[in-house]
Design an enzyme around this catalytic site. Sequence first.
Site, short mmCIF file in Angstrom:
data_model
loop_
_atom_site.label_atom_id
_atom_site.label_comp_id
_atom_site.label_asym_id
_atom_site.label_seq_id
_atom_site.Cartn_x
_atom_site.Cartn_y
_atom_site.Cartn_z
N ALA A 68 33.08 -26.21 15.80
CA ALA A 68 32.76 -25.16 15.11
C ALA A 68 32.99 -25.05 13.33
O ALA A 68 34.10 -25.46 13.31
CB ALA A 68 33.37 -23.81 15.78
N GLY A 111 33.83 -27.57 19.34
CA GLY A 111 32.30 -27.14 19.45
C GLY A 111 31.30 -28.30 19.57
O GLY A 111 30.19 -28.21 20.26
N GLU A 114 31.55 -29.77 22.80
CA GLU A 114 30.92 -28.70 23.93
C GLU A 114 29.37 -28.68 23.73
O GLU A 114 28.83 -28.69 24.72
CB GLU A 114 31.41 -27.40 23.42
CG GLU A 114 32.91 -27.26 23.80
CD GLU A 114 33.43 -25.84 23.43
OE1 GLU A 114 33.39 -25.65 22.12
OE2 GLU A 114 33.77 -25.13 24.13
N GLU A 134 40.85 -27.61 19.48
CA GLU A 134 41.03 -26.06 19.38
C GLU A 134 42.53 -25.75 19.32
O GLU A 134 42.98 -24.59 18.60
CB GLU A 134 40.26 -25.20 20.40
CG GLU A 134 38.81 -25.27 19.90
CD GLU A 134 38.26 -26.39 20.68
OE1 GLU A 134 38.76 -27.42 21.07
OE2 GLU A 134 36.80 -26.47 20.90
#
Length: 260
Positions: A68, A111, A114, A134
């Site tokens: 992210a 992310g 993911e 994270e």
Amino acid sequence: AETPFADIRIDMVRPGVLRLTIDRPKARNALRTQTLREIAEALDAAARDADVRCVVLTGGPKVFAAGADIGELAAHDATSILDDARPGHWKAIRSFPKPIVAAINGYCLGGGNELAMHADILIAGTTAVFGQPEVNLGIIPGAGGTQRLTHAVGKSNAMLMALTGAFIDAQTALAQGLVSEVTQPELTEDRAITIAETIAAKPPLAVRMAKEAVLKAHEVGLEQGLHAERRAFCQLFATEDKREGVSAFLEKRRPAFTGR
Ligand code: HXC
């Protein structure tokens, strides 16, 4: 073809195969909200385009995605994150009904990992590095990482990544079942495209139902999963492509599938 997007590029790399390339090299392909929105929009259009049979998802030769966008995360607090637009984009990505083959080189983190795990088949270059860092930011994976990673690599391996933030290399990812194959980095995309081409030549209704049924294995219990599989299996007996596939085999000729 012209791409209407800023953070991604799309092109029909082969008949039936749409290539979606994340293209924010200066930010290591970090997935800002706009990037995710563009991926979701591109897939939404691809879902409605009968000419697209399979998608190759890549970040190009150097990096898949470094997670992210941390700058965006910095601007959120516990209240504003509740109204974040990104979960809606993730939902669109996971609802995409056609197969996605990911070609992963370089960093595939947070992310980004993911997103890679939203693909149906993952191919990694030898330079690929996977991680869920994270925890180093005081948060946890928020786009399915704790669930999909655990299904992919098992509890202990998932815990090792999520709790320590440590990265794994491509060979380890292969050994743990996160990816299906490891290639030379310059061949990763070619290999993913070849797999996608193979899928694109198959009867699309069977492909679609196979994807849905396999995903069910991680979504529902065995009895429900078997029921869904059986229903899809029976439905396919109503298709022209089933008649054609079976006839072609018995008549010792190549099938000509129509998608009906
Ligand atoms: C925003 C990022 C970024 C990220 C890299 N950059 N990762 N920007 N968000 N996730 C930017 C850097 O700020 C830098 O910008 C440029 O990309 C190059 O990065 P460097 O660190 O200089 O490159 P390098 O030394 O090669 O290291 C690469 C790296 C490192 C190992 C990938 O950048 C890194 O650790 N990134 C963060 C990885 C991470 O923690 N990801 C998880 C995010 S949280 P400038 O302007 O300085 O050139 C997450 C939560 C998901 O994903 C929740 C669900 C949505």
